[in-house]
Design a protein around this motif. Sequence first.
Motif, mmCIF file in Angstrom:
data_model
loop_
_atom_site.group_PDB
_atom_site.id
_atom_site.type_symbol
_atom_site.label_atom_id
_atom_site.label_comp_id
_atom_site.label_asym_id
_atom_site.label_seq_id
_atom_site.Cartn_x
_atom_site.Cartn_y
_atom_site.Cartn_z
ATOM 1 N N VAL A 296 -4.161 -1.525 9.115
ATOM 2 C CA VAL A 296 -2.699 -1.580 9.138
ATOM 3 C C VAL A 296 -2.231 -1.830 10.568
ATOM 4 O O VAL A 296 -3.016 -1.866 11.514
ATOM 5 C CB VAL A 296 -2.076 -0.265 8.609
ATOM 6 N N LYS A 340 0.651 -4.962 2.148
ATOM 7 C CA LYS A 340 0.031 -3.673 2.532
ATOM 8 C C LYS A 340 -0.315 -3.631 4.017
ATOM 9 O O LYS A 340 -1.226 -2.934 4.439
ATOM 10 C CB LYS A 340 -1.222 -3.413 1.676
ATOM 11 N N ARG A 341 0.433 -4.398 4.828
ATOM 12 C CA ARG A 341 0.154 -4.457 6.262
ATOM 13 C C ARG A 341 0.638 -3.208 6.975
ATOM 14 O O ARG A 341 0.112 -2.835 8.026
ATOM 15 C CB ARG A 341 0.844 -5.692 6.861
ATOM 16 N N GLU A 342 1.639 -2.551 6.430
ATOM 17 C CA GLU A 342 2.195 -1.349 7.044
ATOM 18 C C GLU A 342 2.179 -0.213 6.037
ATOM 19 O O GLU A 342 2.198 -0.435 4.818
ATOM 20 C CB GLU A 342 3.630 -1.600 7.524
#
Length: 743
Positions: A296, A340-342
């Motif tokens: 992330v 779903k990067r963060e």
Amino acid sequence: MNLEMETEPSDQLLQMDADQGEEPIPVIKDPPKIHRLDESVISRIAAGEVIQRPVSAVKELVENSLDANSTSINVVVKDGGLKLIQVSDDGHGIRYEDLPILCERHTTSKLSRFEDLQSIKSMGFRGEALASMTYVGHVTVTTITKAQLHGYRVSYRDGVMEHEPKACAAVKGTQIMIENLFYNMTARRKTLQNSADDYSKIVDLLSRFAVHYKNVGFSCRKHGAARADVHTVASSSRLDAIRSVYGASVAQNLMTIEASDSDPSSSVFCMEGFISNSNYFAKKITVLLFINDRLVECSALKRAIEIVYAATLPKASKPFIYMSIVLPPEHVDVNIHPTKREVSLLNQEVIIEKIQLAVELQLRNSNEMRTFQDQVIQPSQSGSAAVKKDSHSDPSSSSSKSQKVPVQMMVRTDSRVPAGRMHAYLQVKSSGQLESASALNSVRTFVRQRRNPKETADLTSIQELIDEIDQNCHSGLLDIVRYCTYVGMADDFFALLQYNTQLYLANVVNLSKELMYQQVLRRFAHFNAIQLSEPAPLQELIMLALKEEDLDPECNENDDLKEKIAEMNTQLLKEKAEMLEEYFCIHIDQQRNLSRLPVILDQYTPDMDRVPEFVLCLGNDVDWEDEKNCFQAISAALANFYAMHPPMLPNPSGDGLQFYKRKTDNEGNSSEKLEGKAAEEDEIEKELLAEADTAWAQREWSIQHVLFPSMRLFLKPPNSMATNGSFVQVASLEKLYKIFERC
């Protein structure tokens, strides 16, 4: 009807007002009608959010492979991912019954109800990634599970299967191939034409995964390339993983960092990782952040760490950061970003503050460290006096005095340093026969590990051969190989090794042959390729080998027989070309030419003068009827070909120098003719001598910097090496001291 009559005057009035220059009265229109979007439009819009560029697709597929408990993940990319993305793994595969709904939206095996998100541990859960890829590209899935006898291949488009799954041959796991990405999104495809930029993003992504998932082997290469740009194997050490991906210069300047909190009233987390010290310098910050094993980004944490480095270090150097944070799953909200990067953390400000304090404390403590540069000095009395003086001023010397080691047990070399020690006592040659010390010191002293040797083989016969190697391993020799120190070459065949207080002679040819054999079996069907500059005709190679074996090469009586043998072997190898290409990366084209060979050890190329012998061995010595015997014979032929035999030219540093000396002419020629002929012969001999010097120096470099580091990682010496002269003990420090004591 009355309404129409009433509206006409008002329209005329508006027109008259406009003609007279007055501001027109706005007409009240009906609000637009709300309607449902078509399902295909909805899915394509969602696909544009999830798959933003090729690296997004690679990330989703790699995460799926990790969720499938894979130990090896291989990625192939063409044109930055726009033309081809292929991700292969050795995970548990996909059940045949699940293939019809595999690429439908919101189909997943990770959760069944919304409450499951509070304890989710897998990286995928929405069931949107594969579906999104089918709406913006052509997707083909090949998979096999442990219970199946064969695999299945099926293509998808717009979330549905294009045809029924077809039975096919497959290796363990799943392979997903995406072709023509964004073929139906013209604007986005035009903005992604810089394939080099997208490929570098994919390489960076795989590098980050390779550091965190150290128990998984990763590979990433361009389609058609012989070498992989990322290639790692399973490692027990996180620092080794960083070293293999980012280089030794980064790894040697890292410090461990830890922070944790178990107070439920403030925060509950555990963090560990590595941060760069004051000696590290880079122009760009590198942050590898994993929260609950999920890659992330956290801009707040990144900014907090940059502030600490800017305030603590004298130079505004950008740090290298690797952090793995573990929190209770219920404290992490993973459902806040389409890719779903963060993620969102409970008590995020408190966690960042504690990590920031830990980084600051570690950096301030690192200011006590000093960096010393290596330099070559001549031994002298003043130098030894200086050493003694420094030893008294060293605060750590008092602690070392308390740990006295018996003199007969002292070992002055370090197995972690692969550089040879015998060179310091040899006379330096002129004419550039040996590389300078500075050049050797600049060479990376570790071997890039291409493939996990612990990976399970795809075929039962290969697994049986690997099991035989493991069961036949000599434990005593294994310790010697793992922890020995290379001293130097004793002669053309034997190298000197130091293990603890013993000195051994080791047969380099036998060791390299066994190492190559084991590596061929462990890398079975997963080789990179050496491309020959010009394809070599098989029949001519076999004829060369047959003539070399002939005791009387000038005799032409058996030429017809040799040609028949060469033709038969050539035809045989042509028939087996597909199997040789698939399993051993030995490529034979339609014109019966050898054009490609496998890479068994990185940074090492075999002696191409031995290709004819290798090809003849493939034709004569392989039992093509029995699978296990066939693979064993081919592996043995490759091992003998790649083994570090002495070069064909005699060694100029020994008795072989006589071979290059100019011969005298005793036939009574004139002095002028003799001088001219002597000068011509002398020039030819100098060229031969230079060629021989290069060949022997290259072999010794490969033995020191490629063979022995690889042996420490991969070789399992068989029991036969304890008795066949591969290892011979020549000295023992304890026994030598006993002799000195008697004297």
